[in-house]
Design a protein around this motif. Sequence first.
Motif, mmCIF file in Angstrom:
data_model
loop_
_atom_site.group_PDB
_atom_site.id
_atom_site.type_symbol
_atom_site.label_atom_id
_atom_site.label_comp_id
_atom_site.label_asym_id
_atom_site.label_seq_id
_atom_site.Cartn_x
_atom_site.Cartn_y
_atom_site.Cartn_z
ATOM 1 N N GLY A 13 0.798 -1.218 0.000
ATOM 2 C CA GLY A 13 0.000 0.000 0.000
ATOM 3 C C GLY A 13 0.829 1.265 0.000
ATOM 4 O O GLY A 13 0.285 2.364 0.059
ATOM 5 N N GLY A 14 2.163 1.122 -0.077
ATOM 6 C CA GLY A 14 3.047 2.282 -0.092
ATOM 7 C C GLY A 14 3.168 2.884 -1.475
ATOM 8 O O GLY A 14 2.257 2.789 -2.311
ATOM 9 N N VAL A 15 4.336 3.487 -1.723
ATOM 10 C CA VAL A 15 4.547 4.217 -2.963
ATOM 11 C C VAL A 15 4.413 3.324 -4.194
ATOM 12 O O VAL A 15 4.013 3.780 -5.275
ATOM 13 N N LEU A 16 4.707 2.026 -4.057
ATOM 14 C CA LEU A 16 4.673 1.127 -5.212
ATOM 15 C C LEU A 16 3.262 0.783 -5.667
ATOM 16 O O LEU A 16 3.084 0.074 -6.649
ATOM 17 N N SER A 17 2.257 1.269 -4.959
ATOM 18 C CA SER A 17 0.880 0.988 -5.383
ATOM 19 C C SER A 17 0.550 1.676 -6.702
ATOM 20 O O SER A 17 -0.292 1.198 -7.464
ATOM 21 N N THR A 18 1.203 2.782 -6.996
ATOM 22 C CA THR A 18 0.912 3.508 -8.237
ATOM 23 C C THR A 18 2.158 3.876 -9.042
ATOM 24 O O THR A 18 2.036 4.303 -10.185
ATOM 25 N N GLN A 19 3.335 3.711 -8.450
ATOM 26 C CA GLN A 19 4.556 4.147 -9.128
ATOM 27 C C GLN A 19 5.677 3.126 -8.934
ATOM 28 O O GLN A 19 5.645 2.314 -8.012
ATOM 29 N N VAL A 20 6.634 3.191 -9.832
ATOM 30 C CA VAL A 20 7.836 2.376 -9.693
ATOM 31 C C VAL A 20 9.001 3.308 -9.398
ATOM 32 O O VAL A 20 8.901 4.523 -9.589
ATOM 33 N N ILE A 21 10.095 2.733 -8.906
ATOM 34 C CA ILE A 21 11.237 3.543 -8.497
ATOM 35 C C ILE A 21 12.503 3.058 -9.192
ATOM 36 O O ILE A 21 12.810 1.866 -9.172
ATOM 37 N N VAL A 28 12.562 -0.839 -8.901
ATOM 38 C CA VAL A 28 11.746 -1.425 -7.845
ATOM 39 C C VAL A 28 10.291 -1.394 -8.315
ATOM 40 O O VAL A 28 9.746 -0.329 -8.590
ATOM 41 N N GLY A 29 9.667 -2.569 -8.403
ATOM 42 C CA GLY A 29 8.290 -2.658 -8.873
ATOM 43 C C GLY A 29 8.182 -3.290 -10.243
ATOM 44 O O GLY A 29 7.205 -3.077 -10.960
ATOM 45 N N ILE A 81 11.886 -3.026 1.247
ATOM 46 C CA ILE A 81 12.312 -2.190 2.368
ATOM 47 C C ILE A 81 13.608 -1.468 2.010
ATOM 48 O O ILE A 81 14.556 -2.084 1.524
ATOM 49 N N VAL A 82 13.642 -0.158 2.240
ATOM 50 C CA VAL A 82 14.856 0.603 1.966
ATOM 51 C C VAL A 82 15.931 0.195 2.970
ATOM 52 O O VAL A 82 15.745 0.330 4.183
ATOM 53 N N GLN A 83 17.040 -0.315 2.474
ATOM 54 C CA GLN A 83 18.130 -0.756 3.332
ATOM 55 C C GLN A 83 19.178 0.331 3.521
ATOM 56 O O GLN A 83 19.723 0.503 4.600
#
Length: 270
Positions: A45-53, A83-84, A99-101
């Motif tokens: 449900g975080g940023v990857l719900s609508t965007q890739v990084i 990511v995604g 998870i951002v490491q």
Amino acid sequence: MKTTEYSPGRHRNALLVAIPDATWSRWQPRLRSIELSCGQALSGGGVLSTQVIFPTTAIVSLVCTTSDGESAEVGIIGNDGVVGISRILGRADMASEHIVQSAGHGYLLPTTLAANELAGGGAVRAMMLDYSQSLFAQVAQTALCNRYHSIEQQLARRLLLSLDRSASEQLTMTHESMARLLGVRREGVSAAAYKMQKAGVIRYSRGRVVVQDREELEHRACECYAVAAAEHAAVLRSAVGTWTRDRNSVTIDRAMRANRAAGAAAALAH
């Protein structure tokens, strides 16, 4: 999560270097810079719900967790990829969490824009499929490594994977965080790190690790690192040799070296 207007920096991510100029011209106006903080969850449900990084200096862990709360890292993504990827390919999210490491920056791109580009087939779709395969190879080798190899071999492999995706020779990680990622006891990681430091392979202090002898670090790692690295290198070579053949751009290898050099200079300045 903080986002800003896009600032030029295509060379900071291998896949962005590799995409055709026509694709870049469509993506560039929609890219936004994002600051990623250590420990930040990107999926669920975080940023990857609508965007890739597309990470530039940040490193993202793929982490699997058991029902009783035990977890282990199965792969990492940095300036080598995106990511995604499953969302871009029209698949559901993988079972692992993102998870951002290592804190840093990246570029956000709407998932629909990337997916529409792939729907047309061609070079970008081939590149993303190949990248997905290289990521799967990394996950498979990590599973094998965690099952059969020593903690020192696992630690060496993990340090090398981070180093390959870092902008400098200095890595930020504690013994506790590394033990959690490897799914082993902290005492085991501390013993392995001490052994490497005593041999002059690494230097660590207060959660910062500096690799002093990469060649020896590779020697101490198991074959799992070499196998995954070779698979990924094949993807990058294909990207440079095929997808960018028709334009006079820098190669990915040169871009990544330039990015690392810039990061090293920044570290020395501080």
